[in-house]
Design an enzyme around this catalytic site. Structure first.
Site, PDB file in Angstrom:
ATOM      1  N   ASP A 186       0.860  -1.191   0.000  1.00 23.34           N
ATOM      2  CA  ASP A 186       0.000   0.000   0.000  1.00 23.34           C
ATOM      3  C   ASP A 186       0.893   1.236   0.000  1.00 23.34           C
ATOM      4  O   ASP A 186       1.684   1.439   0.925  1.00 23.34           O
ATOM      5  CB  ASP A 186      -0.900  -0.001   1.244  1.00 23.34           C
ATOM      6  CG  ASP A 186      -1.907   1.147   1.258  1.00 23.34           C
ATOM      7  OD1 ASP A 186      -1.941   1.936   0.300  1.00 23.34           O
ATOM      8  OD2 ASP A 186      -2.671   1.234   2.244  1.00 23.34           O
ATOM      9  N   GLU A 211      -1.850  -1.258  -3.762  1.00 23.39           N
ATOM     10  CA  GLU A 211      -2.946  -0.382  -3.330  1.00 23.39           C
ATOM     11  C   GLU A 211      -2.557   1.093  -3.460  1.00 23.39           C
ATOM     12  O   GLU A 211      -1.521   1.510  -2.942  1.00 23.39           O
ATOM     13  CB  GLU A 211      -3.264  -0.733  -1.867  1.00 23.39           C
ATOM     14  CG  GLU A 211      -4.384   0.072  -1.227  1.00 23.39           C
ATOM     15  CD  GLU A 211      -4.654  -0.371   0.222  1.00 23.39           C
ATOM     16  OE1 GLU A 211      -4.122  -1.413   0.668  1.00 23.39           O
ATOM     17  OE2 GLU A 211      -5.401   0.339   0.910  1.00 23.39           O
ATOM     18  N   ASP A 236      -7.941   2.557  -2.993  1.00 21.70           N
ATOM     19  CA  ASP A 236      -8.461   2.851  -1.656  1.00 21.70           C
ATOM     20  C   ASP A 236      -8.962   4.307  -1.689  1.00 21.70           C
ATOM     21  O   ASP A 236     -10.152   4.561  -1.947  1.00 21.70           O
ATOM     22  CB  ASP A 236      -7.330   2.623  -0.624  1.00 21.70           C
ATOM     23  CG  ASP A 236      -7.645   3.078   0.794  1.00 21.70           C
ATOM     24  OD1 ASP A 236      -8.745   3.613   1.032  1.00 21.70           O
ATOM     25  OD2 ASP A 236      -6.785   2.911   1.695  1.00 21.70           O
ATOM     26  N   LYS A 260     -13.853   0.840   2.423  1.00 25.32           N
ATOM     27  CA  LYS A 260     -13.852   1.382   3.787  1.00 25.32           C
ATOM     28  C   LYS A 260     -15.132   2.181   3.937  1.00 25.32           C
ATOM     29  O   LYS A 260     -15.276   3.228   3.287  1.00 25.32           O
ATOM     30  CB  LYS A 260     -12.669   2.331   3.994  1.00 25.32           C
ATOM     31  CG  LYS A 260     -11.317   1.684   4.112  1.00 25.32           C
ATOM     32  CD  LYS A 260     -10.245   2.758   4.305  1.00 25.32           C
ATOM     33  CE  LYS A 260      -8.864   2.131   4.362  1.00 25.32           C
ATOM     34  NZ  LYS A 260      -7.803   3.156   4.303  1.00 25.32           N
ATOM     35  N   GLY A 288      -9.245  -0.788   6.796  1.00 22.30           N
ATOM     36  CA  GLY A 288      -9.394  -0.345   8.184  1.00 22.30           C
ATOM     37  C   GLY A 288      -8.799   1.028   8.343  1.00 22.30           C
ATOM     38  O   GLY A 288      -8.064   1.517   7.469  1.00 22.30           O
TER      39      GLY A 288
HETATM   40  O1  OSB Z   1      -4.403   3.186   3.715  1.00 18.82           O
HETATM   41  O2  OSB Z   1      -5.321   1.453   4.423  1.00 18.82           O
HETATM   42  C1  OSB Z   1      -4.817   2.542   4.654  1.00 18.82           C
HETATM   43  C2  OSB Z   1      -4.638   3.131   8.425  1.00 18.82           C
HETATM   44  C3  OSB Z   1      -4.973   4.468   8.481  1.00 18.82           C
HETATM   45  C4  OSB Z   1      -5.216   5.169   7.324  1.00 18.82           C
HETATM   46  C5  OSB Z   1      -5.113   4.523   6.090  1.00 18.82           C
HETATM   47  C6  OSB Z   1      -4.800   3.181   6.021  1.00 18.82           C
HETATM   48  C7  OSB Z   1      -4.522   2.472   7.209  1.00 18.82           C
HETATM   49  C8  OSB Z   1      -4.084   1.086   7.246  1.00 18.82           C
HETATM   50  C9  OSB Z   1      -4.319   0.300   8.514  1.00 18.82           C
HETATM   51  O3  OSB Z   1      -3.487   0.553   6.354  1.00 18.82           O
HETATM   52  C10 OSB Z   1      -5.587  -0.463   8.475  1.00 18.82           C
HETATM   53  C11 OSB Z   1      -5.980  -1.024   9.816  1.00 18.82           C
HETATM   54  O4  OSB Z   1      -5.355  -1.985  10.264  1.00 18.82           O
HETATM   55  O5  OSB Z   1      -6.954  -0.516  10.419  1.00 18.82           O
HETATM   56 MG    MG Z   2      -4.810   2.042   1.945  1.00 18.59          MG
END
Ligand code: OSB
Ligand code: MG
Length: 367
Positions: A186, A211, A236, A260, A288
């Site tokens: 990501d 991602e 995302d 999300k 998340g």
């Molecule tokens: O880009 O998915 C993301 C956390 C905060 C903001 C953006 C992201 C994330 C994570 C962690 O990748 C996801 C989690 O474990 O809640």
């Molecule tokens: Mg992400």
């Protein structure tokens, strides 16, 4: 009937700093909405971060737009559905819309004795869990963090990458843990289309997906990038609605979507994106935002829908917090159980939540 709405601000430390291409989080700055009436409380947790680095939204901004433009639209008989219709004219502010819609939805489902999973169309009782691994100070530390999560039983590893921390960490993890490890990356929008040849070097590592490599507005550039990079493209940040999801899929900008609910305005829109992808045979997974148990419970209900065929960032409470605000979500065989009680199916530990609460404001509804 709804009699009052509380807006609660709280804070909780993370067990370890979470570093991404956009910054580092050491704690969560929390905003909860509690919709109450007739002895029932519906809960929502805002996913916005403290600062506008993941997206343009941030938690203090969510509070402002909620107070000024959204809470005044709620009346005693407002439903999640009628609320969502009433805020269609407000541009953006998806995370603010989502927290209030979720609290309203939890309230009405609890009153009807129906779980969120049942309401959304869940077909699974537990979901496969992955874990999102932050950028580490060194490759050795990265390998030991990944080893710890594999020992915990996580079924898929997601590595955060950025320019200067990409090929070598991915190579090290792939070499150390072998070809069978489900692995993805990501970038949180940290690259440019001109990095296409560089990103194509990730193809040798047999990743599940890459991602959000490019900025969120650049959906068309992702379609260009996808012609050069063979690793499946997953979006995302760009996916803010079912309409954007359709355009992204039609244009070839992505072949997988991270859903999300907080990023798309709530669970009703999240379900529409799931349904679109399911119809087309496009894989989705549940992202998340470092949620506490309140937000996590609701995400698990969504992740139990049939189109969620890839493990999500739905990790156990212990991955984030020394003590969660609900009874902890525990990883068993790499899975988390989907709550079955009415609404989101779980209640916060109010004594503990009060102990980490900075302030609560109550709005009493009169009409
Ligand atoms: O880009 O998915 C993301 C956390 C905060 C903001 C953006 C992201 C994330 C994570 C962690 O990748 C996801 C989690 O474990 O809640
Ligand atoms: Mg992400």
């Amino acid at each position: 009937m709804i009699s009052s709405i509380r807006l609660r601000r709280a804070h909780i430390d993370l067990v370890s700093p979470f570093r991404t291409s956009f910054g580092v989080e050491t704690a969560r700055d929390l905003l909860y909405i509690e919709v109450s009436g007739d002895g029932v409380i519906g809960w929502g947790e805002c996913v916005a971060m403290s600062e506008p680095m993941y997206s343009s939204e941030y938690v203090d901004g969510c509070e402002e737009v909620l107070r000024r433009y959204m809470l005044p639209l709620v009346h005693r008989n407002t439903t999640a559905e009628s609320f969502t219709d009433s805020v269609r004219g407000i541009r953006g502010h998806y995370m603010a819309k989502a927290v209030l819609e979720t609290a309203l939805l939890d309230f009405q489902l609890r009153r009807n004795g129906m779980s969120l999973g049942t309401f959304l169309g869940a077909t699974q009782t537990r979901v496969r869990s992955g874990v999102s691994v932050g950028i580490q100070p060194s490759i050795d530390e990265l390998l030991s963090v990944v080893q710890g999560y594999i020992d915990d039983g996580y079924l898929r590893i997601k590595l955060k990458i950025k320019p200067g921390f990409d090929l070598e960490p991915v190579r090290a993890v792939r070499t150390t843990f072998g070809d069978d490890l489900l692995l993805q990356v990501d970038a949180n929008s940290a690259y440019q289309l001109s990095d296409a040849e560089h990103l194509a070097k990730l193809d040798q590592f047999n990743l599940l997906l890459i991602e959000q490599p490019l900025p969120e507005e650049q959906v068309a550039s992702h379609a260009q990038l996808a012609k050069v990079v063979r690793t499946p493209m997953c979006l995302d940040e760009s996916i803010l609605s079912v309409e954007v999801a359709r355009e992204a899929l039609d244009s070839g900008a992505c072949s997988i979507i991270n859903i999300k609910p907080g990023r798309v305005g709530g669970y009703l829109e999240a379900k529409k994106i799931h349904d679109l992808c399911f119809e087309r045979g496009v894989a989705v997974w549940c992202g998340g935002m470092l949620e506490t148990g309140i937000g996590r419970a609701a995400n698990l209900a969504l992740a139990a829908l049939p189109g969620f065929t890839l493990p999500g960032d739905t990790s156990a409470s212990a991955r984030y917090f020394a003590r969660d605000v609900t009874s902890p979500f525990i990883l068993r065989d790499g899975h988390l159980d989907v709550p079955t009680g009415p609404g989101i199916g779980i209640d916060p530990d109010l004594d503990y939540l009060d102990s980490i609460t900075d302030r609560v404001d109550e709005i009493v509804l009169t009409k």
